[in-house]
Design a protein around this motif. Structure first.
Motif, mmCIF file in Angstrom:
data_model
loop_
_atom_site.group_PDB
_atom_site.id
_atom_site.type_symbol
_atom_site.label_atom_id
_atom_site.label_comp_id
_atom_site.label_asym_id
_atom_site.label_seq_id
_atom_site.Cartn_x
_atom_site.Cartn_y
_atom_site.Cartn_z
ATOM 1 N N THR A 148 0.820 -1.191 0.099
ATOM 2 C CA THR A 148 0.123 -0.077 -0.089
ATOM 3 C C THR A 148 0.827 1.230 -0.166
ATOM 4 O OG1 THR A 148 -1.668 -1.203 1.318
ATOM 5 C CG2 THR A 148 -1.711 1.218 1.198
ATOM 6 N N GLU A 149 0.565 2.099 -1.030
ATOM 7 C CA GLU A 149 1.590 3.427 -1.075
ATOM 8 C C GLU A 149 0.567 4.567 -0.840
ATOM 9 O OE1 GLU A 149 3.487 2.887 -4.855
ATOM 10 O OE2 GLU A 149 4.968 1.574 -4.155
ATOM 11 N N ALA A 193 -3.639 7.837 8.955
ATOM 12 C CA ALA A 193 -5.020 7.213 9.198
ATOM 13 C C ALA A 193 -5.493 6.617 8.075
ATOM 14 C CB ALA A 193 -6.068 8.333 9.741
ATOM 15 N N ALA A 194 -5.394 7.174 6.845
ATOM 16 C CA ALA A 194 -5.669 6.541 5.559
ATOM 17 C C ALA A 194 -4.993 5.267 5.296
ATOM 18 C CB ALA A 194 -5.664 7.735 4.359
ATOM 19 N N LEU A 195 -3.660 5.294 5.466
ATOM 20 C CA LEU A 195 -2.708 4.201 5.143
ATOM 21 C C LEU A 195 -3.108 2.931 6.232
ATOM 22 C CD1 LEU A 195 -0.039 2.976 3.878
ATOM 23 C CD2 LEU A 195 0.906 3.785 5.877
ATOM 24 N N ARG A 226 7.441 16.626 0.562
ATOM 25 C CA ARG A 226 6.800 15.577 -0.155
ATOM 26 C C ARG A 226 7.033 14.108 0.772
ATOM 27 N NH1 ARG A 226 5.841 13.094 -5.674
ATOM 28 N NH2 ARG A 226 5.973 10.758 -5.360
ATOM 29 N N LEU A 227 5.894 13.777 1.178
ATOM 30 C CA LEU A 227 6.117 12.492 1.924
ATOM 31 C C LEU A 227 5.462 11.280 1.122
ATOM 32 C CD1 LEU A 227 6.235 10.752 4.716
ATOM 33 C CD2 LEU A 227 3.745 11.594 5.262
ATOM 34 N N ASP A 228 6.108 10.195 1.115
ATOM 35 C CA ASP A 228 5.872 9.136 0.311
ATOM 36 C C ASP A 228 5.938 7.943 1.296
ATOM 37 O OD1 ASP A 228 5.678 9.773 -2.236
ATOM 38 O OD2 ASP A 228 8.021 9.659 -2.296
ATOM 39 N N LEU A 229 4.768 7.266 1.663
ATOM 40 C CA LEU A 229 4.585 6.272 2.614
ATOM 41 C C LEU A 229 4.252 5.027 1.816
ATOM 42 C CD1 LEU A 229 2.050 7.959 4.983
ATOM 43 C CD2 LEU A 229 4.418 7.400 5.301
ATOM 44 N N ASP A 230 4.841 3.876 2.227
ATOM 45 C CA ASP A 230 4.392 2.547 1.997
ATOM 46 C C ASP A 230 4.556 1.447 3.102
ATOM 47 O OD1 ASP A 230 7.072 0.642 1.384
ATOM 48 O OD2 ASP A 230 7.638 2.413 0.408
ATOM 49 N N ALA A 231 3.545 0.738 2.977
ATOM 50 C CA ALA A 231 3.565 -0.623 3.783
ATOM 51 C C ALA A 231 3.332 -1.806 3.083
ATOM 52 C CB ALA A 231 2.020 -0.182 4.684
ATOM 53 N N ASP A 232 4.106 -3.011 3.524
ATOM 54 C CA ASP A 232 4.045 -4.159 2.931
ATOM 55 C C ASP A 232 4.233 -5.014 4.138
ATOM 56 O OD1 ASP A 232 6.665 -4.712 3.325
ATOM 57 O OD2 ASP A 232 7.273 -4.093 1.226
ATOM 58 N N PHE A 290 -4.430 -0.612 4.997
ATOM 59 C CA PHE A 290 -3.479 -1.808 5.449
ATOM 60 C C PHE A 290 -3.668 -1.982 6.950
ATOM 61 C CE2 PHE A 290 0.845 -3.542 5.521
ATOM 62 C CZ PHE A 290 0.787 -4.448 4.531
ATOM 63 N N PRO A 291 -4.730 -2.452 7.389
ATOM 64 C CA PRO A 291 -4.972 -2.623 8.781
ATOM 65 C C PRO A 291 -4.141 -3.768 9.575
ATOM 66 C CG PRO A 291 -6.964 -3.779 7.366
ATOM 67 C CD PRO A 291 -5.774 -3.111 6.762
ATOM 68 N N ALA A 292 -3.552 -4.766 8.717
ATOM 69 C CA ALA A 292 -2.962 -5.957 9.606
ATOM 70 C C ALA A 292 -1.552 -5.604 10.154
ATOM 71 C CB ALA A 292 -2.258 -6.887 8.372
ATOM 72 N N VAL A 293 -1.266 -4.224 10.339
ATOM 73 C CA VAL A 293 -0.075 -3.743 11.046
ATOM 74 C C VAL A 293 -0.366 -3.919 12.444
ATOM 75 C CG1 VAL A 293 1.342 -1.883 11.594
ATOM 76 C CG2 VAL A 293 0.608 -2.133 9.193
#
Length: 137
Positions: A2-3, A23-25, A64-70, A29-32
């Protein structure tokens, strides 16, 4: 994976826009785990707060903020147009317990597995990575 990307300016924007993007992330991607989420979010908000409070520029600072979760990690790359900071994040240590400031960088370092700062042209590039401590649910 998720980015999410966010562009903001300080002033007028502050850490609230980053809270909203996180909060949107988390909703996508709730499995964190709660612990990983808290540590990553605390580190990122502290970093953003430092830029908002201490970043210097003759004009508005653009970020500029780039977020990602995997499944393996949570990552944030925050690029800002402020002047180069006069700090060495590798030397970040907690100050004396009676000190009124100076804990931010040490706190960030303690919360994440990777914390670095690079200068790229006229921008500061801050990277934080939190390795996930547990497999996704």
């Amino acid at each position: 994976m998720t980015e999410r990307t966010l562009v903001f300016r300080t002033p007028p924007d502050g850490v609230d826009v980053v809270h909203d993007r996180l909060a949107a992330l988390w909703s996508e991607f709730p499995a964190v785990s709660d612990t990983d989420r808290m540590m990553f979010e605390t580190a990122l908000i502290e970093l953003t707060s430092n830029i908002v409070q201490h970043g210097s520029s003759d004009t508005t600072i653009v970020c500029r903020l780039d977020l990602d979760a995997d499944d393996d990690a949570l990552r944030a790359v925050l690029v800002d147009t402020a002047e180069p900071p006069r700090i060495d994040i590798g030397d970040a240590t907690m100050p004396d317990e009676l000190a009124e400031s100076g804990r931010g960088l040490a706190l960030i370092s303690a919360m994440v597995d990777e914390f670095r700062l690079e200068r790229d042209g006229g921008s500061n590039v801050w990277t934080i990575v939190k390795t996930r401590s547990s497999p996704p649910s």
